[in-house]
Enzyme design. Sequence first.
Site, PDB file in Angstrom:
ATOM      1  N   ASP A  85       0.885  -1.160   0.000  1.00 54.75           N
ATOM      2  CA  ASP A  85       0.000   0.000   0.000  1.00 54.75           C
ATOM      3  C   ASP A  85       0.931   1.220   0.000  1.00 54.75           C
ATOM      4  O   ASP A  85       2.126   1.106   0.324  1.00 54.75           O
ATOM      5  CB  ASP A  85      -0.850  -0.041   1.281  1.00 54.75           C
ATOM      6  N   ASP A  87      -0.167   5.041   0.931  1.00 57.20           N
ATOM      7  CA  ASP A  87      -0.442   6.003   2.006  1.00 57.20           C
ATOM      8  C   ASP A  87      -0.405   5.325   3.370  1.00 57.20           C
ATOM      9  O   ASP A  87      -1.231   4.469   3.664  1.00 57.20           O
ATOM     10  CB  ASP A  87      -1.827   6.641   1.793  1.00 57.20           C
ATOM     11  N   GLY A 142      -7.507   3.714   3.133  1.00 61.90           N
ATOM     12  CA  GLY A 142      -7.656   2.702   2.081  1.00 61.90           C
ATOM     13  C   GLY A 142      -8.934   2.850   1.270  1.00 61.90           C
ATOM     14  O   GLY A 142      -9.159   2.122   0.314  1.00 61.90           O
ATOM     15  N   ARG A 182     -11.763   8.306  -2.727  1.00 59.88           N
ATOM     16  CA  ARG A 182     -12.066   9.709  -2.418  1.00 59.88           C
ATOM     17  C   ARG A 182     -13.558   9.963  -2.153  1.00 59.88           C
ATOM     18  O   ARG A 182     -13.929  10.475  -1.098  1.00 59.88           O
ATOM     19  CB  ARG A 182     -11.587  10.566  -3.576  1.00 59.88           C
ATOM     20  N   SER A 209      -5.204   5.417  -4.487  1.00 65.73           N
ATOM     21  CA  SER A 209      -5.037   6.863  -4.660  1.00 65.73           C
ATOM     22  C   SER A 209      -4.670   7.219  -6.097  1.00 65.73           C
ATOM     23  O   SER A 209      -3.726   6.670  -6.663  1.00 65.73           O
ATOM     24  CB  SER A 209      -3.942   7.391  -3.738  1.00 65.73           C
ATOM     25  N   ARG A 210      -5.399   8.166  -6.650  1.00 66.59           N
ATOM     26  CA  ARG A 210      -5.084   8.634  -8.008  1.00 66.59           C
ATOM     27  C   ARG A 210      -3.849   9.524  -8.005  1.00 66.59           C
ATOM     28  O   ARG A 210      -3.315   9.864  -9.054  1.00 66.59           O
ATOM     29  CB  ARG A 210      -6.276   9.384  -8.586  1.00 66.59           C
ATOM     30  N   ASN A 211      -3.404   9.891  -6.828  1.00 64.21           N
ATOM     31  CA  ASN A 211      -2.188  10.690  -6.706  1.00 64.21           C
ATOM     32  C   ASN A 211      -0.941   9.817  -6.548  1.00 64.21           C
ATOM     33  O   ASN A 211       0.163  10.345  -6.393  1.00 64.21           O
ATOM     34  CB  ASN A 211      -2.287  11.618  -5.494  1.00 64.21           C
ATOM     35  N   ASP A 265      -1.668  -0.511   6.064  1.00 67.43           N
ATOM     36  CA  ASP A 265      -1.873   0.148   7.361  1.00 67.43           C
ATOM     37  C   ASP A 265      -3.351   0.299   7.701  1.00 67.43           C
ATOM     38  O   ASP A 265      -3.684   0.893   8.719  1.00 67.43           O
ATOM     39  CB  ASP A 265      -1.218   1.547   7.367  1.00 67.43           C
TER      40      ASP A 265
HETATM   41  C1  BG6 Z   1      -5.894   5.702  -0.134  1.00 76.10           C
HETATM   42  C2  BG6 Z   1      -5.945   6.474   1.155  1.00 76.10           C
HETATM   43  O1  BG6 Z   1      -4.604   5.226  -0.337  1.00 76.10           O
HETATM   44  O2  BG6 Z   1      -6.256   6.547  -1.233  1.00 76.10           O
HETATM   45  C3  BG6 Z   1      -7.307   7.105   1.337  1.00 76.10           C
HETATM   46  O3  BG6 Z   1      -5.692   5.589   2.228  1.00 76.10           O
HETATM   47  C4  BG6 Z   1      -7.649   7.967   0.112  1.00 76.10           C
HETATM   48  O4  BG6 Z   1      -7.288   7.923   2.493  1.00 76.10           O
HETATM   49  C5  BG6 Z   1      -7.561   7.106  -1.153  1.00 76.10           C
HETATM   50  O5  BG6 Z   1      -8.982   8.471   0.219  1.00 76.10           O
HETATM   51  C6  BG6 Z   1      -7.862   7.869  -2.430  1.00 76.10           C
HETATM   52  O6  BG6 Z   1      -6.855   8.801  -2.634  1.00 76.10           O
HETATM   53  P1  BG6 Z   1      -6.885  10.020  -3.638  1.00 76.10           P
HETATM   54  O7  BG6 Z   1      -5.487  10.558  -3.537  1.00 76.10           O
HETATM   55  O8  BG6 Z   1      -7.170   9.464  -5.004  1.00 76.10           O
HETATM   56  O9  BG6 Z   1      -7.926  10.964  -3.176  1.00 76.10           O
HETATM   57 MG    MG Z   2      -2.847   3.094   3.614  1.00 71.77          MG
END
Ligand code: BG6
Ligand code: MG
Length: 221
Positions: free
Chosen positions: A8, A10, A45, A48, A117-119, A171
């Site tokens: 994972d 984040d 996890g 958004r 996460s898209r980031n 986590d």
């Molecule tokens: C997960 C995080 O990895 O990504 C979440 O644990 C988050 O908290 C999710 O909401 C989506 O992330 P993002 O960056 O696309 O908003």
């Molecule tokens: Mg995580």
Amino acid sequence: MLKALIFDLDGVLTDTAELHYLAWKRLSDELGLAFDRVQNEALKGVGRLDSFEIILKNNGKNDAYTQPEKEKLATRKNEYYKELIKTLTKDDVLSGITELLTEARKMGLKTAVASVSRNAPEVLERLELTKYFDTVADAAKVKNSKPDPEIFLTCAEQLGVAPKACIGIEDSQAGIEGILSAGMFAVGINVTVTGRTPDLCLCSTEELKLDYLIKSFKVKR
Ligand code: BG6
Ligand code: MG
């Protein structure tokens, strides 16, 4: 035999779980919604929009916004989050991670990132970690968020490795459920366990030693 490590992002590779919390907190404060670190545990996890739905539900406000409004507000949270990740550098990689990745790759193990996460690509670039991974799941293509096993199974498929030959490291409770449902060995880092227990519970990434992971994996398989 162990063939791959699936991480994972984040809260495992770096402490961006905290930055997600701060961004949701800023939005919640602006909207007059109650939100704290205890509630935040359930967001780890989770995607958004689903995260925003949980905050609204906890406030009894599911119907307070239309779908386009919810999307706009979730985008606003993402803007706050993107401001926060601008400062990330390789010094923000959590203890033990770079050593583990280096050793695992030296041993011929495959490595992947399973983050919804898209980031994720931007964060990995900022942390200078991209080169350590054989593959990164594309969050935009994953239909079912954790606790569904889809993202972990996608990583295993992209690596060409059977799920039972993988260790997943997470986590969040949602992530642990996903790893276990995928049939992988689950390692939890500081997880607040509210459901199925990880195969191995660790307090921090500093405890992620490859020989210990391999030994624990062998005992369970
Ligand atoms: C997960 C995080 O990895 O990504 C979440 O644990 C988050 O908290 C999710 O909401 C989506 O992330 P993002 O960056 O696309 O908003
Ligand atoms: Mg995580």
